[in-house]
Design a protein around this motif. Structure first.
Motif: not given
Lengths: 309, 212
Positions: A48, A50, A89, A97, A175, A178, A228, A231, B52-58, B60, B79
């Motif tokens: 993955d 990301a 991660r 996070h 980008d 998202d 979020e 998922n 900030v970051k989506p679990g499956k994305g870029q 930021f 970004r």
């Protein structure tokens, strides 16, 4: 004297956390879903783009999700199951996070994605109280918020609108996508929303299906208070497609200057053996617990957060 | 305009390479409140920044800035890994001297007694509350003053107000009074021309009659 030894969460929150963990386990016990434990350290990581695994030289990687190992259990005959445990991660630290966080990963056999979504909503109700959940496809969300056509994929229009919404500096289509999804959710200002039908290039490990003349990924995300939380996928079972997506990830990794990662041969072999039809979801438990306690950051519900300021 | 402060003003994070200034930049992982950067050509200070970051994305970084010239708050998302140019912004304490109507003159508080002049756009609303000798905080961008913050409390004399009602020191009405700076504030009825008032510069409100 240094106070760095102290936990980041107060003791009352940690006691409350134990109650919430207990309530989570009761939720699954009542539904006959089995708790499993897989290893946090494995020889292989994920491709993955990301997600960056933490490498443990000589051993492999701290797992960013128990997904591969749990699916190997399903191939071996495990019934519907869940796991609560730490995942890692690299580079992810902030208010919402933590490099190491608690994931609830959960797979159900013989359910539709809609049924799994209903079950996720029920779990969230049980932990933070009931509230209605809106459902939007990603295309509906972007159409309503910005009059954008997700499937037309007009890169310059996406970037223009994203820039207007405050995205600064270099960016490409994904980008902008998202960023716009999170802006659109923020604009909606609803407490809970399921986002569904992702574009096929964001399928991750979800199955894709033809809808009209476009392929959509059978995936959902649950957003609670703009965060979020979950998922979920109608899980991909096709080993050839899995390999194709990993190769694609590794090509993107090379373009971005990231290290390509070996494809996990054990997981691939399990897919070849045959994953039963199932849907699965990952839930960010620390975030959900923080919401349940009205806390403004995950560090308030983690005994020792790895966050560095 | 005759002022020079060159030896005292150092860019906060630029490196001197021979005679050239090499402007530094900050990457998103260095972002923190208080950092001064250039955004769309204007100097801004970071108020807060969040990963900030989506679990499956870029990934930021979402940042709130205050524009140091206009005072307006801007929100931008970058970004992760992007960087922003550092702004050569410093803050110094200077004592207010006088105004000639076009410019406001201040003096350094060290032994050099250098004078600097700030124009109306830099002084802004502070002009209403500049009392002689008041120690002000001045923000400089590329060595030019861009904003002036007066002390929280200043003493200013009343130059004009309706006749006072002696003895009326209890609660009651207020009336407008013009201060030596030209600012008009509301004061209690007993205040007279020539009284020196203590004024809160953040709210523009009368606090008390000064003892002096």
């Amino acid at each position: 004297m240094s106070e760095a030894w102290q936990p980041t969460a107060d003791v009352d929150s940690l006691v409350k956390r134990a109650e919430l963990l207990d309530r989570t386990r009761s939720f699954f016990r009542e539904r006959g879903i089995v708790e499993v434990q897989t290893s946090t350290l494995d020889q292989y990581g994920v491709t993955d783009v990301a997600i960056e695994n933490i490498e443990v030289p000589g051993y492999g990687y701290l797992q960013s999700s128990p997904e591969y190992q749990m699916k190997r259990l399903l191939v071996a005959g495990m019934p519907s199951c869940y796991q609560i445990g730490p995942v890692f991660r690299a580079g992810e630290a902030g208010r919402w996070h933590n490099t190491e966080f608690t994931m609830l990963e959960w797979y159900e056999l013989d359910v539709s994605l809609d049924q799994l979504m209903a079950n996720v909503a029920a779990l969230v109700d049980c932990l933070i109280g009931s509230q209605p959940v809106l459902t939007n496809t990603l295309a509906e969300l972007l159409k309503n918020a910005f009059n954008l056509d997700l499937h037309e994929r007009n890169e310059s229009r996406f970037i223009d609108i994203a820039t207007g919404e405050g995205l600064h500096g270099l960016c490409d289509f994904t980008d902008a996508l998202d960023f716009l999804v999170s802006s659109a959710v923020a604009k909606l200002d609803v407490p809970r929303i399921f986002l569904t039908e992702y574009p096929s290039y964001q399928a991750a490990l979800a199955r894709t299906e033809r809808r009209g003349n476009i392929d959509v990924a059978l995936r959902f995300e649950l957003v609670v208070n703009g965060l979020e939380i979950a998922n979920g996928y109608d899980e991909l079972r096709d080993a050839v497609e899995f390999r194709r997506r990993c190769d694609n990830d590794n090509m993107r990794r090379e373009r971005l200057g990231l290290k390509p990662k070996p494809v996990d041969p054990n997981f691939e072999a399990a897919l070849v053996q045959g994953l039963p039809e199932c849907c699965g979801v990952a839930v960010g438990l620390d975030r959900l617990f923080a919401i349940a306690m009205g806390k403004p950051a995950v560090s308030d519900v983690l005994a020792f957060s790895t966050r560095v300021e | 305009m005759a002022f020079k402060l060159e030896p005292k003003i150092r860019p906060s994070r630029s490196t001197h390479l021979l005679a050239f200034h090499v402007m530094a930049s900050y990457s998103t992982n260095e972002f923190r409140p208080g950092l001064k950067v250039l955004l769309e050509g204007d100097p801004c200070v970071m108020m807060e920044s969040e990963f900030v970051k989506p679990g499956k994305g870029q990934a930021f970084t979402r940042v709130k800035f205050r524009n140091l010239i206009t005072g307006r708050v801007w929100e931008r998302t970058l970004r992760s890994g992007e960087s922003m140019e550092a702004a050569d912004v410093v803050e110094r304490d200077l004592d207010y001297l006088y105004s000639d109507g076009d410019l406001w003159y201040f003096m350094t508080t060290d032994d050099n007694y250098d004078q600097i002049a700030a124009d109306a756009s830099a002084v802004g609303d502070a002009k209403d509350f500049l009392a002689e000798q008041a120690r002000c905080q001045i923000t400089f961008w590329n060595n030019n003053p861009i904003s002036v913050t007066p002390p929280n409390f200043v003493n200013l004399a009343v130059t004009e107000t309706d006749p006072g009602l002696r003895g009326d020191t209890a609660q009651g009405g207020t009336k407008p009074a013009t201060l030596e700076t030209g600012a008009v504030i509301n004061v209690p009825l007993f205040i007279e021309i020539g009284d020196v008032l203590r004024v809160d510069t953040r709210t523009g409100e009368y606090v008390s009659r000064s003892k002096q």
